[in-house]
Design an enzyme around this catalytic site. Structure first.
Site, PDB file in Angstrom:
ATOM      1  N   ARG A 121       0.846  -1.192   0.000  1.00 17.95           N
ATOM      2  CA  ARG A 121       0.000   0.000   0.000  1.00 17.95           C
ATOM      3  C   ARG A 121       0.887   1.249   0.000  1.00 17.95           C
ATOM      4  O   ARG A 121       2.080   1.171   0.265  1.00 17.95           O
ATOM      5  CB  ARG A 121      -0.927   0.010   1.214  1.00 17.95           C
ATOM      6  CG  ARG A 121      -0.190   0.179   2.518  1.00 17.95           C
ATOM      7  CD  ARG A 121      -1.163   0.390   3.668  1.00 17.95           C
ATOM      8  NE  ARG A 121      -0.451   0.388   4.933  1.00 17.95           N
ATOM      9  CZ  ARG A 121      -1.044   0.388   6.119  1.00 17.95           C
ATOM     10  NH1 ARG A 121      -2.354   0.381   6.198  1.00 17.95           N
ATOM     11  NH2 ARG A 121      -0.337   0.389   7.234  1.00 17.95           N
ATOM     12  N   CYS A 145       4.393   7.733  -6.102  1.00 15.17           N
ATOM     13  CA  CYS A 145       5.162   8.977  -6.025  1.00 15.17           C
ATOM     14  C   CYS A 145       4.198  10.124  -5.729  1.00 15.17           C
ATOM     15  O   CYS A 145       3.257  10.340  -6.497  1.00 15.17           O
ATOM     16  CB  CYS A 145       5.862   9.194  -7.363  1.00 15.17           C
ATOM     17  SG  CYS A 145       6.418  10.893  -7.575  1.00 15.17           S
ATOM     18  N   ASN A 158      -5.110   7.915   3.969  1.00 10.47           N
ATOM     19  CA  ASN A 158      -4.827   7.273   5.258  1.00 10.47           C
ATOM     20  C   ASN A 158      -3.382   7.547   5.625  1.00 10.47           C
ATOM     21  O   ASN A 158      -2.476   7.250   4.833  1.00 10.47           O
ATOM     22  CB  ASN A 158      -5.038   5.755   5.165  1.00 10.47           C
ATOM     23  CG  ASN A 158      -4.986   5.099   6.523  1.00 10.47           C
ATOM     24  OD1 ASN A 158      -5.823   5.371   7.383  1.00 10.47           O
ATOM     25  ND2 ASN A 158      -3.982   4.273   6.745  1.00 10.47           N
ATOM     26  N   GLU A 159      -3.181   8.151   6.783  1.00 13.84           N
ATOM     27  CA  GLU A 159      -1.820   8.367   7.300  1.00 13.84           C
ATOM     28  C   GLU A 159      -0.855   8.828   6.205  1.00 13.84           C
ATOM     29  O   GLU A 159       0.111   8.132   5.871  1.00 13.84           O
ATOM     30  CB  GLU A 159      -1.295   7.094   7.957  1.00 13.84           C
ATOM     31  CG  GLU A 159      -2.068   6.716   9.200  1.00 13.84           C
ATOM     32  CD  GLU A 159      -1.427   5.556   9.957  1.00 13.84           C
ATOM     33  OE1 GLU A 159      -0.688   4.772   9.346  1.00 13.84           O
ATOM     34  OE2 GLU A 159      -1.672   5.452  11.175  1.00 13.84           O
ATOM     35  N   CYS A 199      10.006  10.516  -2.180  1.00 17.22           N
ATOM     36  CA  CYS A 199      10.275   9.800  -3.432  1.00 17.22           C
ATOM     37  C   CYS A 199      11.381  10.581  -4.143  1.00 17.22           C
ATOM     38  O   CYS A 199      11.334  11.813  -4.199  1.00 17.22           O
ATOM     39  CB  CYS A 199       9.015   9.738  -4.289  1.00 17.22           C
ATOM     40  SG  CYS A 199       9.373   9.169  -5.960  1.00 17.22           S
ATOM     41  N   CYS A 205      12.450  10.241  -7.386  1.00 15.84           N
ATOM     42  CA  CYS A 205      12.448  10.071  -8.849  1.00 15.84           C
ATOM     43  C   CYS A 205      12.591  11.430  -9.553  1.00 15.84           C
ATOM     44  O   CYS A 205      12.576  12.483  -8.923  1.00 15.84           O
ATOM     45  CB  CYS A 205      11.163   9.376  -9.285  1.00 15.84           C
ATOM     46  SG  CYS A 205       9.704  10.428  -9.220  1.00 15.84           S
ATOM     47  N   GLU A 252      -7.254   5.823  15.312  1.00 14.48           N
ATOM     48  CA  GLU A 252      -6.794   4.436  15.409  1.00 14.48           C
ATOM     49  C   GLU A 252      -5.920   4.264  16.633  1.00 14.48           C
ATOM     50  O   GLU A 252      -5.074   5.124  16.923  1.00 14.48           O
ATOM     51  CB  GLU A 252      -5.895   4.064  14.226  1.00 14.48           C
ATOM     52  CG  GLU A 252      -6.561   3.891  12.895  1.00 14.48           C
ATOM     53  CD  GLU A 252      -5.526   3.510  11.837  1.00 14.48           C
ATOM     54  OE1 GLU A 252      -4.525   2.851  12.175  1.00 14.48           O
ATOM     55  OE2 GLU A 252      -5.715   3.907  10.684  1.00 14.48           O
ATOM     56  N   TRP A 310       3.560  -4.826  13.584  1.00 13.20           N
ATOM     57  CA  TRP A 310       4.654  -4.265  12.783  1.00 13.20           C
ATOM     58  C   TRP A 310       5.909  -3.924  13.591  1.00 13.20           C
ATOM     59  O   TRP A 310       6.762  -3.196  13.108  1.00 13.20           O
ATOM     60  CB  TRP A 310       4.170  -3.046  11.986  1.00 13.20           C
ATOM     61  CG  TRP A 310       3.284  -2.082  12.735  1.00 13.20           C
ATOM     62  CD1 TRP A 310       1.922  -2.075  12.718  1.00 13.20           C
ATOM     63  CD2 TRP A 310       3.681  -0.998  13.580  1.00 13.20           C
ATOM     64  NE1 TRP A 310       1.441  -1.054  13.508  1.00 13.20           N
ATOM     65  CE2 TRP A 310       2.502  -0.373  14.047  1.00 13.20           C
ATOM     66  CE3 TRP A 310       4.905  -0.480  14.002  1.00 13.20           C
ATOM     67  CZ2 TRP A 310       2.516   0.727  14.901  1.00 13.20           C
ATOM     68  CZ3 TRP A 310       4.918   0.623  14.850  1.00 13.20           C
ATOM     69  CH2 TRP A 310       3.736   1.208  15.293  1.00 13.20           C
ATOM     70  N   HIS A 350      -2.753  -8.642  13.581  1.00 14.57           N
ATOM     71  CA  HIS A 350      -3.010  -7.391  14.321  1.00 14.57           C
ATOM     72  C   HIS A 350      -4.285  -7.568  15.139  1.00 14.57           C
ATOM     73  O   HIS A 350      -5.273  -8.116  14.644  1.00 14.57           O
ATOM     74  CB  HIS A 350      -3.180  -6.253  13.312  1.00 14.57           C
ATOM     75  CG  HIS A 350      -3.052  -4.884  13.900  1.00 14.57           C
ATOM     76  ND1 HIS A 350      -3.983  -4.354  14.767  1.00 14.57           N
ATOM     77  CD2 HIS A 350      -2.102  -3.939  13.747  1.00 14.57           C
ATOM     78  CE1 HIS A 350      -3.610  -3.134  15.109  1.00 14.57           C
ATOM     79  NE2 HIS A 350      -2.464  -2.855  14.514  1.00 14.57           N
TER      80      HIS A 350
END
Ligand code: GLA
Length: 678
Positions: A114, A118, A152-153, A161, A163, A312, A320, A363
C-alpha cells in the site's frame, strides 16, 4: 475549521476501521449486531477499497459500498467514509509505471502493498481526484456519511520519493520559496561549501544517496517540500469533496506518535475540519502512557485546543514491531480513557474485526479471531459503556498554563547528519521535560515558537529548539520581557531557519534573554556522566551534553562539579524585563531535572491540577458547566483522592474522596475550579 463542518455526533464517538469487503456478506449482519452490543457509533469504511470500487479506469462498482452504507444507516451507525487513495490498484500502475516511487538509493519500489506511489505523480493525482470526486458525488447526501476520511496516514510509507518527477516538483517548490532567485537559494544553502554552487535550477536534485554527508539546508528544504507535497494532495482531495458535499467535515488521520516525524503538522492542521490522530504503543517503551499523554496534548494543541478524534489505536498487540506485545490487564481501558482525558472526543481502533488474511492478519482488533469468547471483546464492551457514561465530557477543553515549544523544523534540523552529537533525539528531549510535569499533574499545551498570545501562559518551556527563526526567538524573548517565565534546553537557538549557525556565542538566538555566553560545546560520549553542584539534589549528574558557558547577567543555579568544565555554569537563571529566563545547558538526570522544573514552575506560580498519589495520572477537562477530573492509575496500586462531585464511570456521588481502583480509572464531575496558577 468552520463551525458548519463539525462532526454532528453527540458524546464520545466509538468505533474503528471497518473492512467488510474482506468478509462474506453473511458476516455483516453479525457485525451490526455486535457493534450494537458494544455501543459502536461510527466506523471508518472504504480506506483500502480502491481496487473494488474502481475495477478499471473510470469504471465504478459502488454496489458493495451502497449496501455497506445502507446497512450502517439502518443500524444507526455513522460512516467516516474514506477516499481509498492510499492504495492505488494494480491496473493503475500497469498503466502508469512512472508513478511508482524511487527510494534514496535509486531502487524503484513495486506495487502489491500500500501507499507505494510517487506523491508528485500527475497520473496519481488525477486518478486520486477522480475516485474522490466519484465517491463524493455518489454519497454526498447519504444519511450515514458523517465525515470524510481523506486517504490514510499521509507519509506513513512514502513521505519521500527521489524520482525525476519528484525532482522537478522539488525545483518548482524551491523556485516559489526563493522567488525564482537561484542565488538566494545558493546563499541559503551555503553552496560555496564543497563546490555545491548551482548555476541552473535543473542541476538541483532531491538529496539522493551520496558519498559523504549531505548539505543540511538541502535536506531540510527537502523535508519541508515532502510535507507540503503530500499536504497539497490532501487539500486537492478535500476541495473535491467540499465542492460536492459542503456540509460534510473532512479529516485525515495524523500520526503523532513516538518516532514518526515526516509531516509538519502545524502546517497541516489548519486545513482539516476536524483533527484526528492514530497512536500505537512501542513495545520497548517502559512508560508508553507518557507518550499517549504527550501526543494527546500535542494533537489537542494542533486542533487549536478543540477536541479531536483518536482515529486508530489497538485493543491488543499490533503486527509491525519485531515483537508485538499484548496489552496488560486494564491497559486497553487506561489507554483509551487517557486519550479522552487529553481531549479526544472519539475513540476508534484499527480495526473492527481481526483479519484472516493479508499482511495484518496478526493485528489485534475489537472483535478478535477468537470472537466474542475473549477478554478483548469483554474489554470492548466495557469501554463502550464507559464512553456512554462520559458523553457529557464531549466538547470540553483543557486549562493549561504551561506551554512547550514544539517545532518539526527544529526536530528535522537537529537530527541531520554531522551534528556535534548524533545522540540527540528531539522527541526524547521534549519528553524528558514533559514527563515530570505530567507526573505532577500539570496541564501542558504545545505551541509553535512564533505562537501569538503567549501571555495565556505563565511558563513556556523550550527543551529542544536547535533551529529557531528570528520571529520565534523574538516572540519568546518578548514573553519573558512582559513577565513570563521561559526555560530553554541546551543547544537551542543554535541555527536560523536556513540551518546557519548563529554567530557570536551559544546559545545563539537566546544569549541575550538567558544572560549567558557559550564559546565551546562539549558533548558527552554515550554512557559518560558529569556531577553537578549547587542548588540541585545531592549526587546530581548530567549526561549527553555540556558547554563552556559564562554568565553575562544570569546567576548560576548549578555548576559542573568535575571534569574539564568544573565550576562552569550548567543551569542558570536570569531576570529579564519583568520575567525570568532559565537555561539548562546540560541534560540533568531525571530526578534533578524534575526538581529543577518543579522549582521553575513554582516560581512561575503554576500549580498541578490536583494533588495526587504517585503513579496516578491526573488530567482536567473543562466543560461549560463543570470540570472533569480524570484519574488514571498506571502504577497499579489504586488510590483514594480527595474530590467532590459525581464519579461518572460508576455514577456514584463523590463526597470527600474518590477511589481509583487498582490499575483503573475514575472520572469525577466537579464544580469548575480556578484555572491552575490562576
Ligand atoms: C496504521 C494504518 C492502519 C493499520 C495500522 C496497524 O495505523 O493506518 O491501516 O495498518 O497502522 O497498526
Amino acid at each position: 475549521m468552520t463551525t458548519e463542518r463539525r462532526l454532528r455526533l453527540a458524546g464520545i464517538a466509538y468505533g474503528g476501521d471497518y473492512n467488510p469487503e474482506q468478509w462474506p456478506e453473511e458476516v455483516w449482519a453479525e457485525d451490526m449486531a455486535l457493534m450494537g452490543e458494544a455501543g459502536v457509533t461510527m466506523v471508518s469504511v472504504g480506506i483500502f477499497s480502491w481496487a473494488l470500487l474502481e475495477p478499471s479506469e473510470g469504471v465504478y462498482d459502488f454496489s458493495r459500498m451502497d449496501r455497506i452504507l445502507d446497512l450502517l444507516h439502518e443500524n444507526g451507525i455513522a460512516a467516516d467514509l474514506a477516499t481509498p487513495t492510499a492504495c492505488p490498484p494494480a491496473w493503475f500502475f500497469r498503466a502508469h509505471p512512472e508513478a511508482l516511487p524511487i527510494d534514496r538509493d535509486g531502487r524503484t519500489l513495486s506495487y502489491g502493498s500500500r501507499q507505494t506511489f510517487c506523491p508528485s505523480s500527475r497520473a496519481y493525482r488525477t486518478a486520486a481526484l477522480r475516485i474522490a470526486g466519484a465517491l463524493a458525488e455518489r454519497y454526498a447526501d447519504h444519511p450515514a456519511v458523517a465525515m470524510w476520511h481523506v486517504h490514510n496516514e499521509y507519509g506513513c510509507h512514502n513521505a519521500e520519493c527521489f524520482c525525476d518527477t519528484s525532482a522537478a516538483a522539488f525545483r518548482t517548490w524551491l523556485k516559489a520559496k526563493y522567488g525564482n532567485d537561484l542565488n538566494a537559494l545558493n546563499h541559503a544553502w551555503g553552496t560555496t561549501f564543497w563546490s555545491q554552487w548551482y548555476y541552473d535550477w535543473e542541476e538541483i536534485l532531491p538529496p539522493r544517496a551520496t558519498g559523504a554527508d549531505p548539505n543540511p539546508t538541502h535536506r531540510l528544504d527537502w523535508r519541508r517540500f515532502c510535507s507540503d507535497e503530500l499536504l497539497s494532495l490532501f487539500t486537492a482531495e478535500r476541495d473535491v469533496l467540499r465542492r460536492a458535499a459542503p456540509h460534510i467535515p473532512a479529516t485525515t488521520n495524523f500520526m503523532v506518535m513516538h518516532n514518526f516525524d515526516a509531516m509538519d503538522y502545524w502546517r497541516w492542521a489548519p486545513e482539516l475540519d476536524i483533527v484526528s490522530n492514530d497512536h500505537y504503543l512501542l513495545a520497548t517503551d517502559p512508560e508508553s502512557e507518557t507518550d499517549i499523554a504527550l501526543c494527546g496534548d500535542l494533537v489537542r494543541s494542533l486542533a487549536g485546543g478543540r477536541p479531536w478524534l483518536l482515529m486508530e489505536h489497538s485493543t491488543g498487540a499490533i503486527n509491525w514491531q519485531p515483537v508485538n506485545r499484548a496489552k496488560t490487564p486494564g491497559e486497553m481501558r487506561r489507554n483509551a480513557l487517557a486519550h479522552v482525558a487529553h481531549g479526544a472526543d472519539g475513540i476508534a481502533y484499527f480495526q473492527w474485526r481481526a483479519a484472516k488474511a493479508g499482511a495484518e492478519q496478526w493485528h489485534s482488533a475489537m472483535l478478535p479471531h477468537a470472537g466474542t469468547d475473549s477478554q478483548i471483546w469483554q474489554d470492548v464492551m466495557q469501554l463502550g459503556a464507559d464512553l456512554r457514561a462520559l458523553a457529557e465530557v464531549g466538547g470540553s477543553t483543557s486549562p493549561a498554563k504551561v506551554a512547550i515549544v514544539w517545532d518539526w523544523n527544529a526536530r528535522w534540523a537537529m537530527e541531520l547528519p554531522s551534528q556535534p552529537s548524533s545522540e540527540l533525539r528531539f522527541q526524547d528531549l521534549v519528553r524528558d521535560w514533559y514527563t515530570p510535569l505530567w507526573k505532577a499533574g500539570v496541564a501542558v499545551d504545545f505551541i509553535r515558537p512564533d505562537s501569538p498570545d503567549l501571555d495565556r501562559y505563565r511558563l513556556v518551556l523550550a527543551p529542544s529548539l536547535y533551529l529557531v527563526d528570528d520571529a520565534g526567538a523574538t516572540n519568546l524573548a518578548a514573553f519573558v520581557e512582559h513577565g513570563g517565565t521561559l526555560a530553554v534546553g541546551f543547544h537551542s537557538g543554535a541555527v536560523d531557519e536556513n540551518c546557519h549557525v548563529r554567530l557570536g556565542g551559544y546559545p545563539g538566538a537566546f544569549r541575550k534573554v538567558l544572560g549567558v555566553h557559550g564559546d565551546e560545546l562539549f558533548p558527552l560520549l554515550p554512557g559518560q556522566t558529569v556531577g553537578l553542584a549547587g542548588q540541585v539534589p545531592q549526587g546530581a549528574t548530567a549526561d549527553l551534553w555540556t558547554e563552556r558557558l559564562r554568565l553575562t547577567g544570569a546567576d548560576a543555579v548549578a555548576t559542573y562539579a568535575e571534569g574539564p568544565l568544573a565550576g562552569v555554569p550548567a543551569i542558570t537563571r536570569h531576570a529579564y524585563g519583568s520575567g525570568t529566563a532559565w537555561y539548562l545547558a546540560t541534560h540533568p538526570d531525571p530526578t534533578t531535572l524534575a526538581t529543577v522544573l518543579e522549582r521553575i514552575r513554582e516560581e512561575a506560580g503554576v500549580r498541578p491540577e490536583h494533588d495526587v498519589a504517585a503513579g496516578v495520572e491526573v488530567v482536567r477537562r473543562r466543560g461549560a458547566e463543570a470540570d472533569y477530573l480524570f484519574l488514571i492509575d498506571h502504577a497499579g496500586h489504586g488510590a483514594e483522592i480527595p474530590a467532590e462531585g459525581v464519579e461518572l464511570l460508576t455514577g456514584k456521588p463523590v463526597v470527600g474522596s474518590v477511589t481509583v481502583p487498582e490499575g483503573g480509572v475514575a472520572v469525577v464531575r466537579e464544580a469548575t475550579r480556578e484555572p491552575s496558577g490562576g
